[in-house]
Design a protein around this motif. Structure first.
Motif, PDB file in Angstrom:
ATOM      1  N   ASP A 162      42.925  38.320  38.979  1.00 46.81           N
ATOM      2  CA  ASP A 162      41.539  38.024  38.592  1.00 46.81           C
ATOM      3  C   ASP A 162      41.290  38.215  37.099  1.00 46.81           C
ATOM      4  O   ASP A 162      40.400  37.563  36.534  1.00 46.81           O
ATOM      5  CB  ASP A 162      40.568  38.898  39.387  1.00 46.81           C
ATOM      6  CG  ASP A 162      40.356  38.384  40.806  1.00 46.81           C
ATOM      7  OD1 ASP A 162      40.755  37.231  41.085  1.00 46.81           O
ATOM      8  OD2 ASP A 162      39.803  39.128  41.632  1.00 46.81           O
ATOM      9  N   SER A 163      42.052  39.082  36.459  1.00 51.04           N
ATOM     10  CA  SER A 163      41.870  39.287  35.017  1.00 51.04           C
ATOM     11  C   SER A 163      42.103  37.990  34.253  1.00 51.04           C
ATOM     12  O   SER A 163      41.350  37.641  33.338  1.00 51.04           O
ATOM     13  CB  SER A 163      42.836  40.364  34.521  1.00 51.04           C
ATOM     14  OG  SER A 163      42.626  41.586  35.196  1.00 51.04           O
ATOM     15  N   TYR A 164      43.125  37.272  34.640  1.00 48.33           N
ATOM     16  CA  TYR A 164      43.466  36.026  33.956  1.00 48.33           C
ATOM     17  C   TYR A 164      42.474  34.920  34.318  1.00 48.33           C
ATOM     18  O   TYR A 164      42.143  34.076  33.468  1.00 48.33           O
ATOM     19  CB  TYR A 164      44.910  35.645  34.282  1.00 48.33           C
ATOM     20  CG  TYR A 164      45.865  36.721  33.824  1.00 48.33           C
ATOM     21  CD1 TYR A 164      46.357  36.722  32.517  1.00 48.33           C
ATOM     22  CD2 TYR A 164      46.214  37.777  34.667  1.00 48.33           C
ATOM     23  CE1 TYR A 164      47.184  37.744  32.067  1.00 48.33           C
ATOM     24  CE2 TYR A 164      47.047  38.801  34.230  1.00 48.33           C
ATOM     25  CZ  TYR A 164      47.521  38.782  32.927  1.00 48.33           C
ATOM     26  OH  TYR A 164      48.334  39.810  32.485  1.00 48.33           O
ATOM     27  N   ARG A 165      41.986  34.954  35.544  1.00 46.33           N
ATOM     28  CA  ARG A 165      40.936  34.000  35.919  1.00 46.33           C
ATOM     29  C   ARG A 165      39.680  34.235  35.089  1.00 46.33           C
ATOM     30  O   ARG A 165      39.037  33.285  34.622  1.00 46.33           O
ATOM     31  CB  ARG A 165      40.633  34.142  37.411  1.00 46.33           C
ATOM     32  CG  ARG A 165      41.771  33.648  38.311  1.00 46.33           C
ATOM     33  CD  ARG A 165      41.507  33.940  39.764  1.00 46.33           C
ATOM     34  NE  ARG A 165      42.566  33.412  40.621  1.00 46.33           N
ATOM     35  CZ  ARG A 165      42.907  33.932  41.799  1.00 46.33           C
ATOM     36  NH1 ARG A 165      42.255  34.992  42.274  1.00 46.33           N
ATOM     37  NH2 ARG A 165      43.878  33.383  42.501  1.00 46.33           N
ATOM     38  N   HIS A 166      39.345  35.520  34.874  1.00 47.52           N
ATOM     39  CA  HIS A 166      38.171  35.850  34.072  1.00 47.52           C
ATOM     40  C   HIS A 166      38.361  35.410  32.619  1.00 47.52           C
ATOM     41  O   HIS A 166      37.416  34.928  31.971  1.00 47.52           O
ATOM     42  CB  HIS A 166      37.886  37.354  34.120  1.00 47.52           C
ATOM     43  CG  HIS A 166      37.482  37.860  35.470  1.00 47.52           C
ATOM     44  ND1 HIS A 166      36.758  37.105  36.360  1.00 47.52           N
ATOM     45  CD2 HIS A 166      37.701  39.060  36.085  1.00 47.52           C
ATOM     46  CE1 HIS A 166      36.539  37.800  37.462  1.00 47.52           C
ATOM     47  NE2 HIS A 166      37.104  38.981  37.323  1.00 47.52           N
ATOM     48  N   ILE A 167      39.583  35.578  32.096  1.00 49.83           N
ATOM     49  CA  ILE A 167      39.856  35.155  30.722  1.00 49.83           C
ATOM     50  C   ILE A 167      39.672  33.646  30.589  1.00 49.83           C
ATOM     51  O   ILE A 167      39.020  33.160  29.655  1.00 49.83           O
ATOM     52  CB  ILE A 167      41.281  35.575  30.299  1.00 49.83           C
ATOM     53  CG1 ILE A 167      41.345  37.103  30.090  1.00 49.83           C
ATOM     54  CG2 ILE A 167      41.702  34.851  29.016  1.00 49.83           C
ATOM     55  CD1 ILE A 167      42.730  37.631  29.813  1.00 49.83           C
ATOM     56  N   GLU A 170      36.043  32.839  30.635  1.00 50.49           N
ATOM     57  CA  GLU A 170      35.354  33.204  29.398  1.00 50.49           C
ATOM     58  C   GLU A 170      35.695  32.249  28.261  1.00 50.49           C
ATOM     59  O   GLU A 170      34.846  31.926  27.421  1.00 50.49           O
ATOM     60  CB  GLU A 170      35.709  34.646  29.005  1.00 50.49           C
ATOM     61  CG  GLU A 170      34.928  35.149  27.818  1.00 50.49           C
ATOM     62  CD  GLU A 170      34.956  36.663  27.680  1.00 50.49           C
ATOM     63  OE1 GLU A 170      34.975  37.139  26.537  1.00 50.49           O
ATOM     64  OE2 GLU A 170      34.947  37.363  28.710  1.00 50.49           O
ATOM     65  N   LEU A 171      36.949  31.788  28.232  1.00 44.66           N
ATOM     66  CA  LEU A 171      37.367  30.858  27.179  1.00 44.66           C
ATOM     67  C   LEU A 171      36.910  29.434  27.458  1.00 44.66           C
ATOM     68  O   LEU A 171      36.942  28.591  26.560  1.00 44.66           O
ATOM     69  CB  LEU A 171      38.894  30.883  27.035  1.00 44.66           C
ATOM     70  CG  LEU A 171      39.521  32.217  26.625  1.00 44.66           C
ATOM     71  CD1 LEU A 171      41.017  32.054  26.438  1.00 44.66           C
ATOM     72  CD2 LEU A 171      38.877  32.745  25.360  1.00 44.66           C
ATOM     73  N   ARG A 172      36.518  29.179  28.724  1.00 46.21           N
ATOM     74  CA  ARG A 172      36.118  27.832  29.146  1.00 46.21           C
ATOM     75  C   ARG A 172      37.238  26.825  28.915  1.00 46.21           C
ATOM     76  O   ARG A 172      37.035  25.699  28.462  1.00 46.21           O
ATOM     77  CB  ARG A 172      34.840  27.392  28.424  1.00 46.21           C
ATOM     78  CG  ARG A 172      33.639  28.280  28.742  1.00 46.21           C
ATOM     79  CD  ARG A 172      32.368  27.794  28.072  1.00 46.21           C
ATOM     80  NE  ARG A 172      31.238  28.648  28.395  1.00 46.21           N
ATOM     81  CZ  ARG A 172      29.999  28.467  27.953  1.00 46.21           C
ATOM     82  NH1 ARG A 172      29.734  27.434  27.161  1.00 46.21           N
ATOM     83  NH2 ARG A 172      29.032  29.295  28.297  1.00 46.21           N
ATOM     84  N   ILE A 173      38.445  27.285  29.230  1.00 47.38           N
ATOM     85  CA  ILE A 173      39.640  26.441  29.136  1.00 47.38           C
ATOM     86  C   ILE A 173      40.351  26.503  30.479  1.00 47.38           C
ATOM     87  O   ILE A 173      40.572  27.602  31.008  1.00 47.38           O
ATOM     88  CB  ILE A 173      40.581  26.928  28.019  1.00 47.38           C
ATOM     89  CG1 ILE A 173      39.886  26.848  26.654  1.00 47.38           C
ATOM     90  CG2 ILE A 173      41.869  26.095  27.998  1.00 47.38           C
ATOM     91  CD1 ILE A 173      40.720  27.409  25.515  1.00 47.38           C
ATOM     92  N   PRO A 174      40.728  25.377  31.068  1.00 48.35           N
ATOM     93  CA  PRO A 174      41.453  25.411  32.340  1.00 48.35           C
ATOM     94  C   PRO A 174      42.746  26.220  32.205  1.00 48.35           C
ATOM     95  O   PRO A 174      43.420  26.134  31.167  1.00 48.35           O
ATOM     96  CB  PRO A 174      41.752  23.930  32.613  1.00 48.35           C
ATOM     97  CG  PRO A 174      40.709  23.190  31.842  1.00 48.35           C
ATOM     98  CD  PRO A 174      40.469  24.007  30.602  1.00 48.35           C
ATOM     99  N   PRO A 175      43.111  27.006  33.219  1.00 47.17           N
ATOM    100  CA  PRO A 175      44.322  27.826  33.142  1.00 47.17           C
ATOM    101  C   PRO A 175      45.571  27.037  32.798  1.00 47.17           C
ATOM    102  O   PRO A 175      46.460  27.543  32.094  1.00 47.17           O
ATOM    103  CB  PRO A 175      44.414  28.440  34.538  1.00 47.17           C
ATOM    104  CG  PRO A 175      43.022  28.440  35.051  1.00 47.17           C
ATOM    105  CD  PRO A 175      42.384  27.205  34.481  1.00 47.17           C
ATOM    106  N   GLU A 176      45.644  25.785  33.273  1.00 45.32           N
ATOM    107  CA  GLU A 176      46.839  24.985  33.009  1.00 45.32           C
ATOM    108  C   GLU A 176      46.993  24.615  31.534  1.00 45.32           C
ATOM    109  O   GLU A 176      48.051  24.146  31.103  1.00 45.32           O
ATOM    110  CB  GLU A 176      46.836  23.705  33.858  1.00 45.32           C
ATOM    111  CG  GLU A 176      45.664  22.779  33.624  1.00 45.32           C
ATOM    112  CD  GLU A 176      44.500  23.031  34.580  1.00 45.32           C
ATOM    113  OE1 GLU A 176      43.727  22.075  34.821  1.00 45.32           O
ATOM    114  OE2 GLU A 176      44.384  24.169  35.097  1.00 45.32           O
ATOM    115  N   ASN A 177      45.942  24.847  30.743  1.00 43.63           N
ATOM    116  CA  ASN A 177      46.003  24.595  29.305  1.00 43.63           C
ATOM    117  C   ASN A 177      46.153  25.878  28.502  1.00 43.63           C
ATOM    118  O   ASN A 177      46.022  25.862  27.273  1.00 43.63           O
ATOM    119  CB  ASN A 177      44.754  23.851  28.836  1.00 43.63           C
ATOM    120  CG  ASN A 177      44.600  22.480  29.465  1.00 43.63           C
ATOM    121  OD1 ASN A 177      43.539  22.149  29.988  1.00 43.63           O
ATOM    122  ND2 ASN A 177      45.656  21.671  29.451  1.00 43.63           N
ATOM    123  N   LEU A 178      46.430  26.985  29.199  1.00 46.73           N
ATOM    124  CA  LEU A 178      46.602  28.283  28.548  1.00 46.73           C
ATOM    125  C   LEU A 178      48.038  28.760  28.706  1.00 46.73           C
ATOM    126  O   LEU A 178      48.656  28.564  29.756  1.00 46.73           O
ATOM    127  CB  LEU A 178      45.648  29.320  29.158  1.00 46.73           C
ATOM    128  CG  LEU A 178      44.161  29.093  28.884  1.00 46.73           C
ATOM    129  CD1 LEU A 178      43.313  29.994  29.780  1.00 46.73           C
ATOM    130  CD2 LEU A 178      43.841  29.375  27.419  1.00 46.73           C
TER     131      LEU A 178
END
Length: 230
Positions: A162-167, A170-178
């Motif tokens: 959940d920490s990474y989901r929250h990040i 907050e960044l408003r960037i899809p996880p697949e682009n991080l």
């Protein structure tokens, strides 16, 4: 396409020994004096109260100090301890007791990524204050202008999905682009489960091509297909 990079510090951008052999011992050696000399500081009073809240019972001054020392010796990732350590390190940096260590390959690539338009973020167990101190007092100068933001345990534990989901939220960037960089498998596992791209820093030893995450020995080996369309 990678739009932003989130990186760990210890063992990733910076030497684990700097944190373990310089910063932690300095904080342990100075914490009693610091707490006593800053007893009237509202921020310090709040953090000391947070220690009692963390253990679930009222602690007097001696018990609070003993608890802090116990957490230091156990390398506990407890928010009030990390915040106090950051305040102590602040004095150390300002007094010239040490400078923040950053690997040369990390400094060079972070600089290049920033110049290319990638947004850079730090996620570490150390407090945001401590993170900013380290990167603002390096042998290369102040690197903080390269970073768009910082995350610590207030966003959640580094081994929690959940920490990474929250990040990402907050960044408003899809996880697949991080992209998340770390030297700890369990942290990478959590980030990957949240949808992040991951790279495992193995600064000592040879990368394993069969590892669950792509492994590299240093930042020079990281190849990124990125987009600065933010």
């Amino acid at each position: 396409m990678i739009r932003a990079i989130v990186t760990d510090i210890e063992g990733t951008t910076s030497s684990l020994s700097f944190v373990k052999d310089v910063l932690f011992p300095y904080a342990r050696a100075h914490i009693a004096e610091f707490v006593q000399s800053h007893a009237d500081d509202p921020e310090v009073r709040r953090l000391l109260a947070d220690v009692s809240a963390e253990v679930g019972r009222p602690l007097d001054a001696a018990q609070t100090l003993a608890q802090l020392l116990e957490w230091i010796d156990q390398d506990k990732k407890v928010t009030p301890l990390k915040a106090l350590q950051g305040l102590i390190w602040d004095e150390g940096y300002r007094q010239g007791a040490f400078t923040g260590h950053v690997y040369e390959d990390a400094e060079r690539n972070l600089k290049a990524w920033h110049a290319c338009g990638l947004h850079l973020y730090i996620y570490s167990s150390g407090s945001v204050h401590a993170q900013k101190l380290l990167f603002s007092h390096t042998e290369y100068g102040d690197l903080t202008p390269w970073f768009s933001g910082y995350f610590d345990t207030r966003i959640g534990g580094k081994r929690e999905v959940d920490s990474y989901r929250h990040i990402a939220e907050e960044l408003r960037i899809p996880p697949e682009n991080l992209l998340f960089l770390s030297d700890i498998k369990e942290e990478l596992d959590a980030a990957k489960e949240a949808g992040f791209n991951t790279i495992w820093l193995v600064r000592e030893g040879k990368p394993d091509p069969e590892a669950e995450h792509e492994q590299v020995q240093d930042f020079d080996q990281i190849e990124i297909v990125f987009s600065n369309d933010l």
